[in-house]
Write an enzyme that holds these catalytic residues in place. Structure first.
Site, PDB file in Angstrom:
ATOM      1  N   GLY A  79       0.826  -1.209   0.000  1.00 47.69           N
ATOM      2  CA  GLY A  79       0.000   0.000   0.000  1.00 47.69           C
ATOM      3  C   GLY A  79       0.855   1.252   0.000  1.00 47.69           C
ATOM      4  O   GLY A  79       2.085   1.199   0.165  1.00 47.69           O
ATOM      5  N   ASP A  80       0.201   2.395  -0.251  1.00 48.02           N
ATOM      6  CA  ASP A  80       0.849   3.710  -0.194  1.00 48.02           C
ATOM      7  C   ASP A  80       1.965   3.887  -1.220  1.00 48.02           C
ATOM      8  O   ASP A  80       2.941   4.604  -0.989  1.00 48.02           O
ATOM      9  CB  ASP A  80       1.401   3.992   1.225  1.00 48.02           C
ATOM     10  N   LYS A  90      -0.520   5.395  -5.610  1.00 51.75           N
ATOM     11  CA  LYS A  90      -1.595   5.082  -6.574  1.00 51.75           C
ATOM     12  C   LYS A  90      -2.490   6.287  -6.800  1.00 51.75           C
ATOM     13  O   LYS A  90      -2.942   6.558  -7.905  1.00 51.75           O
ATOM     14  CB  LYS A  90      -2.464   3.908  -6.060  1.00 51.75           C
ATOM     15  N   GLY A  95      -5.885   5.616   2.009  1.00 50.36           N
ATOM     16  CA  GLY A  95      -5.549   7.032   2.193  1.00 50.36           C
ATOM     17  C   GLY A  95      -4.687   7.447   1.024  1.00 50.36           C
ATOM     18  O   GLY A  95      -3.561   6.976   0.880  1.00 50.36           O
ATOM     19  N   HIS A  96      -5.239   8.256   0.145  1.00 51.90           N
ATOM     20  CA  HIS A  96      -4.528   8.647  -1.075  1.00 51.90           C
ATOM     21  C   HIS A  96      -4.305  10.147  -1.059  1.00 51.90           C
ATOM     22  O   HIS A  96      -5.262  10.921  -1.069  1.00 51.90           O
ATOM     23  CB  HIS A  96      -5.335   8.245  -2.315  1.00 51.90           C
ATOM     24  N   THR A  97      -3.050  10.558  -1.030  1.00 54.46           N
ATOM     25  CA  THR A  97      -2.743  11.984  -0.998  1.00 54.46           C
ATOM     26  C   THR A  97      -2.507  12.490  -2.412  1.00 54.46           C
ATOM     27  O   THR A  97      -1.708  11.918  -3.146  1.00 54.46           O
ATOM     28  CB  THR A  97      -1.493  12.244  -0.132  1.00 54.46           C
ATOM     29  N   ARG A 120     -23.689 -13.409   4.178  1.00 49.24           N
ATOM     30  CA  ARG A 120     -24.991 -13.067   3.606  1.00 49.24           C
ATOM     31  C   ARG A 120     -25.959 -12.412   4.593  1.00 49.24           C
ATOM     32  O   ARG A 120     -27.150 -12.607   4.536  1.00 49.24           O
ATOM     33  CB  ARG A 120     -25.620 -14.301   2.945  1.00 49.24           C
ATOM     34  N   GLN A 170      -5.185  -0.223  -1.383  1.00 48.86           N
ATOM     35  CA  GLN A 170      -4.271  -1.205  -0.790  1.00 48.86           C
ATOM     36  C   GLN A 170      -3.322  -1.771  -1.867  1.00 48.86           C
ATOM     37  O   GLN A 170      -3.021  -1.078  -2.814  1.00 48.86           O
ATOM     38  CB  GLN A 170      -5.031  -2.331  -0.066  1.00 48.86           C
ATOM     39  N   THR A 187      -4.172   7.676   6.642  1.00 48.80           N
ATOM     40  CA  THR A 187      -5.447   7.380   7.291  1.00 48.80           C
ATOM     41  C   THR A 187      -5.312   7.388   8.804  1.00 48.80           C
ATOM     42  O   THR A 187      -6.167   7.900   9.525  1.00 48.80           O
ATOM     43  CB  THR A 187      -5.980   6.015   6.804  1.00 48.80           C
ATOM     44  N   LYS A 225       8.526   7.795  -6.293  1.00 49.23           N
ATOM     45  CA  LYS A 225       9.404   8.248  -5.211  1.00 49.23           C
ATOM     46  C   LYS A 225      10.882   7.938  -5.437  1.00 49.23           C
ATOM     47  O   LYS A 225      11.637   7.741  -4.482  1.00 49.23           O
ATOM     48  CB  LYS A 225       8.904   7.683  -3.868  1.00 49.23           C
ATOM     49  N   SER A 267       7.966   8.454 -11.267  1.00 46.28           N
ATOM     50  CA  SER A 267       7.496   9.625 -10.539  1.00 46.28           C
ATOM     51  C   SER A 267       8.645  10.152  -9.683  1.00 46.28           C
ATOM     52  O   SER A 267       9.304   9.392  -8.973  1.00 46.28           O
ATOM     53  CB  SER A 267       6.295   9.222  -9.683  1.00 46.28           C
ATOM     54  N   VAL A 268       8.879  11.477  -9.774  1.00 48.13           N
ATOM     55  CA  VAL A 268      10.027  12.057  -9.074  1.00 48.13           C
ATOM     56  C   VAL A 268       9.614  13.159  -8.084  1.00 48.13           C
ATOM     57  O   VAL A 268      10.405  14.012  -7.710  1.00 48.13           O
ATOM     58  CB  VAL A 268      11.085  12.592 -10.075  1.00 48.13           C
TER      59      VAL A 268
HETATM   60  P1  GDP Z   1      -1.481   5.613  -2.176  1.00 47.81           P
HETATM   61  O1  GDP Z   1      -2.201   5.117  -0.980  1.00 47.81           O
HETATM   62  O2  GDP Z   1      -0.886   4.522  -2.986  1.00 47.81           O
HETATM   63  O3  GDP Z   1      -2.313   6.556  -3.010  1.00 47.81           O
HETATM   64  O4  GDP Z   1      -0.248   6.455  -1.632  1.00 47.81           O
HETATM   65  P2  GDP Z   1      -0.284   7.546  -0.442  1.00 47.81           P
HETATM   66  O5  GDP Z   1      -0.930   8.773  -0.967  1.00 47.81           O
HETATM   67  O6  GDP Z   1      -0.817   6.948   0.793  1.00 47.81           O
HETATM   68  O7  GDP Z   1       1.263   7.727  -0.184  1.00 47.81           O
HETATM   69  C1  GDP Z   1       2.125   8.208  -1.178  1.00 47.81           C
HETATM   70  C2  GDP Z   1       2.739   9.533  -0.685  1.00 47.81           C
HETATM   71  O8  GDP Z   1       3.861   9.836  -1.472  1.00 47.81           O
HETATM   72  C3  GDP Z   1       1.808  10.704  -0.813  1.00 47.81           C
HETATM   73  O9  GDP Z   1       2.062  11.603   0.235  1.00 47.81           O
HETATM   74  C4  GDP Z   1       2.199  11.341  -2.148  1.00 47.81           C
HETATM   75  O10 GDP Z   1       1.953  12.727  -2.194  1.00 47.81           O
HETATM   76  C5  GDP Z   1       3.666  11.066  -2.170  1.00 47.81           C
HETATM   77  N1  GDP Z   1       4.237  10.829  -3.501  1.00 47.81           N
HETATM   78  C6  GDP Z   1       3.696  10.196  -4.571  1.00 47.81           C
HETATM   79  N2  GDP Z   1       4.589  10.091  -5.580  1.00 47.81           N
HETATM   80  C7  GDP Z   1       5.727  10.666  -5.129  1.00 47.81           C
HETATM   81  C8  GDP Z   1       7.029  10.824  -5.689  1.00 47.81           C
HETATM   82  O11 GDP Z   1       7.339  10.415  -6.794  1.00 47.81           O
HETATM   83  N3  GDP Z   1       7.965  11.459  -4.903  1.00 47.81           N
HETATM   84  C9  GDP Z   1       7.683  11.915  -3.650  1.00 47.81           C
HETATM   85  N4  GDP Z   1       8.653  12.502  -2.975  1.00 47.81           N
HETATM   86  N5  GDP Z   1       6.467  11.773  -3.103  1.00 47.81           N
HETATM   87  C10 GDP Z   1       5.510  11.144  -3.817  1.00 47.81           C
HETATM   88  P1  IMO Z   2      -3.826   2.582   0.504  1.00 46.47           P
HETATM   89  O1  IMO Z   2      -4.979   2.479  -0.451  1.00 46.47           O
HETATM   90  C1  IMO Z   2      -1.348   0.797   3.578  1.00 46.47           C
HETATM   91  C2  IMO Z   2      -3.222  -2.196   6.154  1.00 46.47           C
HETATM   92  C3  IMO Z   2      -3.432  -1.867   7.613  1.00 46.47           C
HETATM   93  C4  IMO Z   2      -3.292  -3.261   8.210  1.00 46.47           C
HETATM   94  C5  IMO Z   2      -3.978  -4.142   7.174  1.00 46.47           C
HETATM   95  C6  IMO Z   2      -5.440  -4.461   7.475  1.00 46.47           C
HETATM   96  O2  IMO Z   2      -3.635   3.935   1.079  1.00 46.47           O
HETATM   97  O3  IMO Z   2      -2.587   2.002  -0.088  1.00 46.47           O
HETATM   98  P2  IMO Z   2      -7.685  -3.048   7.342  1.00 46.47           P
HETATM   99  O4  IMO Z   2      -8.093  -1.790   8.045  1.00 46.47           O
HETATM  100  O5  IMO Z   2      -7.700  -2.954   5.864  1.00 46.47           O
HETATM  101  O6  IMO Z   2      -8.434  -4.253   7.832  1.00 46.47           O
HETATM  102  O7  IMO Z   2      -6.148  -3.277   7.792  1.00 46.47           O
HETATM  103  O8  IMO Z   2      -3.900  -3.434   5.946  1.00 46.47           O
HETATM  104  N1  IMO Z   2      -3.815  -1.222   5.202  1.00 46.47           N
HETATM  105  C7  IMO Z   2      -3.093  -0.367   4.478  1.00 46.47           C
HETATM  106  N2  IMO Z   2      -1.770  -0.133   4.458  1.00 46.47           N
HETATM  107  N3  IMO Z   2      -2.152   1.436   2.712  1.00 46.47           N
HETATM  108  C8  IMO Z   2      -3.479   1.184   2.698  1.00 46.47           C
HETATM  109  O9  IMO Z   2      -4.294   1.684   1.758  1.00 46.47           O
HETATM  110  C9  IMO Z   2      -4.018   0.269   3.621  1.00 46.47           C
HETATM  111  N4  IMO Z   2      -5.249  -0.182   3.890  1.00 46.47           N
HETATM  112  C10 IMO Z   2      -5.116  -1.106   4.841  1.00 46.47           C
HETATM  113  O10 IMO Z   2      -2.432  -0.989   8.087  1.00 46.47           O
HETATM  114  O11 IMO Z   2      -1.940  -3.642   8.253  1.00 46.47           O
HETATM  115 MG    MG Z   3      -2.206   5.359   1.089  1.00 47.24          MG
END
Ligand code: GDP
Ligand code: IMO
Ligand code: MG
Length: 428
Positions: free
Chosen positions: A12-13, A16, A40-42, A142, A223, A299, A330, A413-414
């Site tokens: 995750g993170d 995306k 949690g998507h920033t 169900r 995720q 999140t 990154k 992505s940079v």
């Molecule tokens: P997601 O859950 O996959 O959408 O990712 P998150 O948003 O949770 O985490 C990615 C973080 O990295 C966010 O704070 C983005 O703003 C940041 N980010 C995304 N791409 C890049 C990158 O290429 N470089 C840097 N430095 N930050 C990035």
């Molecule tokens: P994005 O979309 C990172 C992790 C939780 C925990 C496990 C199960 O931002 O990439 P849950 O609440 O889903 O039952 O938790 O999955 N988890 C994530 N880790 N990014 C996420 O979403 C996540 N969504 C759930 O931390 O380990």
């Molecule tokens: Mg995230």
């Protein structure tokens, strides 16, 4: 027909949300197909920062429709809150719809998730406590409440009564916690249904028709594969299928309709919550990557665990997903690290060298990662927009990933901003 699927390949993170936001400008539909507000998507749009949980990250730029499809578990209160946040910044939300088939996260799901996590001696997964697991449990059992049920008072009341009989017994007798009240829950969720009624629609018919007439459709995963209920590090996973396969059941579209399967991976690796992480860095460098990469959960705010890129797990993720286009995010965060390491194999507890991912989570804890070392670079790459202008060592890093996986990196992505991309191929 032009379909695009964006999925995470690690824990995750991966970024995306940023990639979806960029691609959504050319999409007629952006569709979430699994997970819920555990995501949690920033996304940075100019000077504004948006953190999206349940709404598709395409909501900011997509000129067509944003759909929360049947495979998503919907906390309607989070939905309303996010809609209000977007609207307060002057953006439209009238293009956001929820499938009638999507299941509703009820307050008892959130409580159950929380009580389990806080239970002494239980299996703490480190969930986001958003009620995701308990809601999917009820769906499969169900007994779940669907969005369509919020519009039918009789059905809603009957389902709440039945569910609370069981849940309240569990709360009071097992967890020693207070019971929930049927009337209060019923009134609250009936009102929510009325508030959302114009957004609760059938989505599978429209999506299939859109595919037939050749619209651009972007399916956005939350995720990632290593958190997949089947192919991740079970039980330290989420309760859905964040894989490309999940698109078919989660949005009601056939496998034959999926074309561009885009896998997103960070240039290193992070994980939030518990579970194995073979390449984890529990040292100063790990802390440096956390600070430079701002690796704190969007999140829950928890610090993300950091480590080296793991190509063994990435190969597993690409195989299950059938990825045909890679995105590496990154890369800028690795600038200034003298020697970069990449996991290419594992040494098992009995000394065997393997290059495939294991189904045994207990064994994975004992595996020793075997690293390939590459030289780093010092140049600031955040302003680079063409692949040729990257430092030689950064190109070598990307080539190493491509050669190991046999898949091309189409976007690097940079930086977090919309334009901080090196695009090597136009997919649209
Ligand atoms: P997601 O859950 O996959 O959408 O990712 P998150 O948003 O949770 O985490 C990615 C973080 O990295 C966010 O704070 C983005 O703003 C940041 N980010 C995304 N791409 C890049 C990158 O290429 N470089 C840097 N430095 N930050 C990035
Ligand atoms: P994005 O979309 C990172 C992790 C939780 C925990 C496990 C199960 O931002 O990439 P849950 O609440 O889903 O039952 O938790 O999955 N988890 C994530 N880790 N990014 C996420 O979403 C996540 N969504 C759930 O931390 O380990
Ligand atoms: Mg995230």
């Amino acid at each position: 027909m032009s379909t695009y699927v964006v999925v995470g390949l690690q824990y995750g993170d991966e970024g995306k949300g940023k990639i979806t936001d960029v691609l959504s400008a050319k999409s007629d539909y952006v569709v979430r197909f699994q997970g819920g507000d555990n995501a949690g998507h920033t996304v940075y749009a100019g000077d504004e920062k948006f953190v999206l949980h349940l709404l598709p990250s395409g909501v900011l730029q997509c000129k067509g429709k944003c759909i929360i499809a049947n495979g998503v578990v919907v906390n309607p209160k989070s939905f309303i809150k996010e809609i209000e946040q977007i609207e307060s910044k002057g953006l439209r939300t009238d293009h956001v719809f929820i499938s009638r088939r999507a299941h509703v996260i009820m307050p008892y799901h959130i409580l159950l998730d929380t009580y389990r996590e806080e239970e002494q001696g239980g299996t703490q997964i480190g969930t986001t406590k958003k009620g995701i697991g308990p809601c999917y449990e009820d769906k499969i059992a169900r007994v779940g409440i669907r969005m369509i049920d919020l519009l039918n008072p009789e059905v809603l009341r009957e389902k709440i009564e039945k569910n609370l009989k069981v849940k309240n017994a569990l709360f009071e007798k097992y967890f020693g916690k207070p019971a929930l009240n049927v009337d209060e829950l019923y009134e609250e969720f009936l009102a929510i249904g009325q508030k959302l009624k114009n957004r609760i629609v059938d989505t599978e018919l429209e999506l299939n028709e859109a595919i037939r007439v050749g619209k651009n459709i972007l399916f956005e995963g939350a995720q990632a594969l290593m958190l997949d209920i089947d192919f991740g590090t079970y039980p330290f996973v989420t309760s859905s299928s964040p894989s490309t396969g999940g698109v078919c059941t989660g949005a009601g579209v056939p496998p034959t309709s999926l074309q561009n399967l885009i896998g997103v991976a960070k240039a290193y690796c992070t994980r939030v919550g518990n579970g194995p992480f073979p390449s984890e860095l529990n040292d100063e460098l790990g802390e440096k990557i956390r600070q430079v990469g701002h690796e704190f959960g969007a999140t829950t705010g928890r610090p993300r665990r950091t480590g080296w890129l793991d190509l063994v797990s990435l190969k597993h993720a690409c195989m299950i997903n059938g990825i045909n286009n890679l995105v590496i995010t990154k890369l800028d965060v690795l600038t200034g690290i003298k020697t970069l390491k990449i996991v290419t194999q594992y040494k098992t507890e009995d000394g065997k060298i393997i290059d495939y991912f294991t189904s045994s989570t207990t064994k994975l804890y004992k595996y020793e990662p075997i690293y390939h070392e590459l030289e780093g670079w010092d140049e600031d790459i955040s302003k680079v927009r063409s692949y040729d202008e990257l430092p030689e060592n950064a190109k070598k890093y990307i080539s190493f990933i491509e050669n190991y996986l046999g898949i091309n990196v189409y976007l690097v992505s940079v930086g977090p901003e919309r334009n901080q991309n090196i695009i090597r191929k136009d997919l649209f």
